[in-house]
Write an enzyme that holds these catalytic residues in place. Structure first.
Site, short mmCIF file in Angstrom:
data_model
loop_
_atom_site.label_atom_id
_atom_site.label_comp_id
_atom_site.label_asym_id
_atom_site.label_seq_id
_atom_site.Cartn_x
_atom_site.Cartn_y
_atom_site.Cartn_z
N ASN A 172 76.70 40.39 33.48
CA ASN A 172 77.79 39.45 33.75
C ASN A 172 78.92 40.17 34.46
O ASN A 172 78.67 40.67 35.58
CB ASN A 172 78.18 38.60 32.53
N ASP A 173 80.11 40.27 33.90
CA ASP A 173 81.27 40.71 34.68
C ASP A 173 81.08 42.04 35.41
O ASP A 173 80.58 43.00 34.81
CB ASP A 173 82.47 40.95 33.76
N PHE B 39 83.03 46.04 26.00
CA PHE B 39 83.22 44.84 26.82
C PHE B 39 83.95 45.22 28.11
O PHE B 39 84.20 46.39 28.39
CB PHE B 39 84.01 43.80 26.02
N SER B 40 84.35 44.19 28.85
CA SER B 40 84.87 44.43 30.20
C SER B 40 86.13 45.29 30.25
O SER B 40 86.89 45.36 29.30
CB SER B 40 85.15 43.09 30.88
N ARG C 53 91.22 41.65 25.14
CA ARG C 53 90.19 42.37 25.90
C ARG C 53 90.43 42.39 27.41
O ARG C 53 91.30 41.74 27.93
CB ARG C 53 88.82 41.78 25.61
N ASP C 54 89.55 43.15 28.07
CA ASP C 54 89.42 43.25 29.52
C ASP C 54 90.64 43.93 30.18
O ASP C 54 91.27 43.35 31.09
CB ASP C 54 89.18 41.87 30.15
C1 FRU Z 1 84.08 37.39 30.59
C2 FRU Z 1 83.86 38.05 29.25
C3 FRU Z 1 84.93 39.08 28.97
C4 FRU Z 1 84.25 40.01 28.01
C5 FRU Z 1 82.86 40.04 28.57
C6 FRU Z 1 81.78 40.27 27.54
O1 FRU Z 1 82.89 36.88 31.14
O2 FRU Z 1 83.82 37.08 28.25
O3 FRU Z 1 86.13 38.55 28.48
O4 FRU Z 1 84.84 41.26 27.98
O5 FRU Z 1 82.65 38.80 29.22
O6 FRU Z 1 80.54 40.42 28.14
#
Ligand code: FRU
Length: 542
Positions: free
Chosen positions: A66-67, A123-124, A208-209
């Site tokens: 994903n991200d 995570f991201s 997060r992120d």
């Molecule tokens: C966005 C998200 C982020 C998180 C990640 C987890 O798509 O939900 O906020 O860190 O994906 O995979």
């Protein structure tokens, strides 16, 4: 359902489908053993040669992504990290996958960079080059690469194969590399550099992120953090001198803000794309709501109301740090292509890298996106129609063209009142003179729309047909669009990137035609560049 809320409806739907199809990741709760997550050496049983493998959009050799994470440039290499499930085709077991490239077009995947540990998952987050050795880890002349990620301990629902923690809690950690990203170490054994900010901001503690960058004017590091699900809209800014000790600098509350907040400074251009000698800061979230304003190293001050730049499948985008040439290049997650239905060994893909620009337009500055010029290295066959011919004649001349993947640019002057339809491998882009709009529906949604005809509104809602109308696209009497057609997507750039629609679509293999039908128009120019694969000989990029 909590899971669908957390991971987003689209991802939940895919996950559910995967579970039903029996190909989802293993569900057993295991003890933390990082070796089980370093699966990259085992990816040798696949190549890049599957019929539905995107030719120039990034996919992992195997499994779910994903991200995009940690985008950065260092010494001739662009680093792309990404949220990756190393064990399966659905979301879960989050790991930072890794790939490098010299041109952002041809990628070589490397072993996963950050693995799950303890009870949680990385995570991201984002990445920087530690030019001044702030972290103090530099070895020889090679600068340290520093990645800041969210460590996600979450006892809700299913996150992966690790035994669930007893508490839900997130914090920000750092991993670093002293060998140009070939290996990474966890700083302080993976402990927090920015601890959880407390339940009073977000009762679930899901912050997060982090976006990490160097702020030259104040000579400090800045981290921007989105603070949670339940306290929608909290963004906290931190500063640091050594990347290890962080101080809260300011806070912003924006109800639109959700996940993956990014802050980046961009030059302002005029409407023709010439620099005006000023800069502004762009603040956006993962769903691409954005504001433009100033940032003094501590506080962001907005100068214009929020606008949304999200059209279609476009999520969690971030920009490269330490870009070598003044360009700001952005990559997002391009979700929802149903590769799993076609039994591909990978799932999900990223958008094609695009430059991000701010252009002054009256009192506002507007955001523009445009595919990076490096795409030209993939140009194979080229066709161009003679200039200024009618739509009918253009269609006749297009009869011989067969393309699977293409970079197509069109400029036309509409005539009369009838809609004009560009059929691109079964996806339809229709210009309607009545409201000067372009309407896009992918071939998969064309089929869905036919199938749902006559169904009740509830059924229609469940089946969700995605189609998009972009109004007022006529500029100085002409409409311009450019579309990148890949095996799993179409990315449409209207009027030099003023409006961008990023769409997942798997076109039928045997439909490789482009037609123009319906109303009249003068096709001022139409150029098609067939695109070859960015994967070396469609085999592994050795
Ligand atoms: C966005 C998200 C982020 C998180 C990640 C987890 O798509 O939900 O906020 O860190 O994906 O995979």
């Amino acid at each position: 359902m909590i899971l669908s809320k957390w991971i987003g409806r689209s991802r939940f739907r895919e996950l559910a489908l995967l579970l039903l199809s029996g190909s989802a990741f293993a569900c057993a709760a295991l003890a933390a053993d990082e070796h089980q997550f370093q699966t990259f050496p085992g990816y040798t049983d696949v190549e890049y040669d599957q019929p539905y493998r995107p030719k120039f959009h990034f996919t992992s050799l195997k499994h779910w992504i994903n991200d995009p994470n940690g985008l950065l440039y260092y010494e001739g290499e662009y680093h792309l990290f990404f949220q990756h499930n190393p064990l399966g085709q659905g979301w879960g077991n989050m790991t930072w996958g890794h790939a490098v490239s010299t041109d952002m077009v041809h990628w070589k995947q490397l072993p996963h960079a950050i693995l799950p540990y303890g009870h949680g998952y990385p995570f991201s987050g984002s990445g920087v080059v530690d030019h001044n050795n702030s972290l103090g880890k530099q070895v020889s002349d090679t600068k340290t690469l520093v990645l800041m990620y969210s460590y996600a301990l979450d006892k809700r629902e299913h996150f992966g194969v690790l035994a669930r923690p007893t508490e839900t809690s997130y914090y920000q950690g750092i991993a670093y590399s002293t060998d140009k990203g070939r290996t990474f170490q966890l700083l302080n054994d993976g402990g927090p550099v920015i601890p959880n900010q407390g339940r009073e901001v977000d009762p679930l503690g899901t912050e997060r992120d982090p976006k990490l960058f160097w702020h030259e004017a104040t000579r400090k590091w800045v981290a921007v953090l989105w603070m949670g699900e339940t306290s929608k809209g909290h963004i906290r800014f931190f500063t640091s001198e050594d990347l290890q000790h962080w101080t809260v600098a300011s806070e912003l509350v924006r109800p639109w803000a959700h996940e993956c907040v990014n802050l980046v400074e961009l030059p302002i251009l005029n409407e023709a794309g010439k620099p005006l000698g000023r800069k502004k800061w762009l603040l956006h979230d993962g769903g691409f709501h954005y504001e433009v304003g100033s940032f003094d190293g501590k506080e962001f001050k907005s100068e214009q109301p929020m606008k949304s730049d999200k059209l279609g499948d476009w999520n969690a985008a971030q920009t490269f740090n330490n870009s070598p040439d003044g360009r700001t290049v952005i990559i997002g997650w391009l979700p929802r292509a149903a590769f799993f239905r076609r039994k591909m060994p990978f799932s999900e893909q990223l958008s094609f890298p695009a430059t991000l620009e701010l252009r002054q337009s009256g009192a506002r500055v507007e955001l523009y996106r445009w595919p990076i010029r490096e795409i030209e290295s993939l140009y194979a066959g080229a066709w161009a129609l003679p200039k200024n011919i009618g739509a009918g004649e253009s269609n006749t001349r297009l009869a011989d063209i067969r393309v699977e993947c293409a970079d197509l640019s069109v400029e036309f002057e509409p005539k009369g009142q009838k809609d004009i339809v560009f059929d691109l491998r079964g996806s339809l882009l229709t210009y309607s003179p009545a409201n000067k709009s372009l309407h896009f529906i992918s071939s998969e949604n064309v089929a869905k729309k036919k199938a749902v005809a006559g169904k009740s509104p509830q059924e229609l809602k469940k089946l969700r047909v995605d189609e998009y109308t972009i109004p007022n696209v006529l500029k100085n009497g002409v409409v311009k669009f450019r579309i990148l057609i890949d095996r799993g997507s179409m990315e449409l750039f209207i009027n030099e990137g003023e409006v961008v629609l990023t769409h997942s679509v798997i076109s039928e293999l045997d439909n490789k035609s482009i037609t123009i039908t319906g109303g009249d128009a003068v096709i001022k120019s139409l150029e098609v560049h067939e695109l070859k694969s960015s994967w070396n000989s469609e085999k592994r990029n050795k």
